[in-house]
Design an enzyme around this catalytic site. Sequence first.
Site, PDB file in Angstrom:
ATOM      1  N   GLU A  94       0.861  -1.286  -0.352  1.00 23.28           N
ATOM      2  CA  GLU A  94       0.213  -0.190  -0.029  1.00 23.28           C
ATOM      3  C   GLU A  94       0.447   1.171  -0.040  1.00 23.28           C
ATOM      4  O   GLU A  94       1.927   0.720   0.583  1.00 23.28           O
ATOM      5  CB  GLU A  94      -1.245   0.091   1.816  1.00 23.28           C
ATOM      6  CG  GLU A  94      -2.043  -0.901   0.815  1.00 23.28           C
ATOM      7  CD  GLU A  94      -2.816  -1.183   2.927  1.00 23.28           C
ATOM      8  OE1 GLU A  94      -2.574  -0.637   3.136  1.00 23.28           O
ATOM      9  OE2 GLU A  94      -3.904  -1.846   1.973  1.00 23.28           O
ATOM     10  N   CYS A 344      -1.537   6.414   9.668  1.00 22.73           N
ATOM     11  CA  CYS A 344      -0.509   6.195  10.806  1.00 22.73           C
ATOM     12  C   CYS A 344      -1.148   4.615  10.852  1.00 22.73           C
ATOM     13  O   CYS A 344      -1.524   4.556  12.048  1.00 22.73           O
ATOM     14  CB  CYS A 344       0.137   6.827  11.111  1.00 22.73           C
ATOM     15  SG  CYS A 344       1.684   6.361  11.998  1.00 22.73           S
TER      16      CYS A 344
END
Length: 373
Positions: A94, A344
């Site tokens: 990703e 994150c």
Amino acid sequence: MSEKKINLLDLDRKGLRALFTEMGEKPFRADQLMKWIYHFGVSDFEEMTNINKVLRSKLAERCVIVAPEIASFQKSADGTIKFAINVGQGQEVETVYIPEDDRATLCVSSQVGCALECTFCSTGQQGFNRNLTVSEIVGQIWRVAQFLGFVKTTGERPITNVVMMGMGEPLLNLKNVIPAMDIMLDDFGFSLSKRRVTLSTSGVVPALDILGDSIDVALAVSIHAPNDELRDILVPVNKKYPLAEFLGGIRRYIAKSNANRGRVTVEYVMLDHINDSTEQAHELAKLMKDTPCKVNLIPFNPYPGSPYGRSSNSRIDRFSKVLMEYGFTVIVRKTRGDDIDAACGQLAGDIRDRTKRLAKKRMQENQISVTMD
């Protein structure tokens, strides 16, 4: 059987110049070629009009320019785009594009999965598969730039910053990460300033020393706990390279680096009643007092099965104020892309949902103490 063609995205300028010399060509041709690839997004040799036709034919016979394909993408309400990049053999990594004001940051992966098993990170729970190649690392930038649109008439690129903060621990793939970053920094590559390329590490200290001797980029360090006892649980690599050793490596890197302007960025994920008390803020300040840094507080981004919760804004604010009292510059990171699991700690490829039962089991196994202030 025909010889496998060389993917030119796997070669930095030094490697390309060696290839051209071996082909009996002038080394400066490598500079021309890189400009076509990285400034204008060209992958067809026939479009490279300042390279003669004979050489274009030789290149087509021996070489290819192939970046991994975008398998799918999701766009967040805040403009963040999460790309699933197909790296072959049924594997995906990703890559996240984060636009903000006059900058556009790309968060790039270095491995398929991650071996470090940080307990607050979704990728860490996926496990490790393999290292990405140079072409698979720079290819993420190339492919996303193509998606966003190279401005071919000017060579303007739509990505201003790259952070090696995607899936994987970059320092466990130095063989490919260093030449990939060379391409990012090269004037004939992506032409990014060394202050606009950031590598984030959880603390593989010997590799950090090698990095400092090899290339100069901005450094972000994943601390996440103010002492070894807690960090051993949150960031298990700490058992091998404890905080004192990690901080020594950080200071050695700062001493060699111009990109960091004399200090690094400390990353500290805020886990509710785990590492976010005012006492722990004082402890962190004392821990970091001899290591020039600014502190980036990261509100935890939950993922399925996570044993943690996000610290409240009031706890983050109190923690931040303590650090500022010690003279630290503190930034509370904006959460971007969490509605598409691009924030994150949320990148995990095919990781499946965990149940609440598993989360409870993991909490019990780790015997994490909860602060009560």
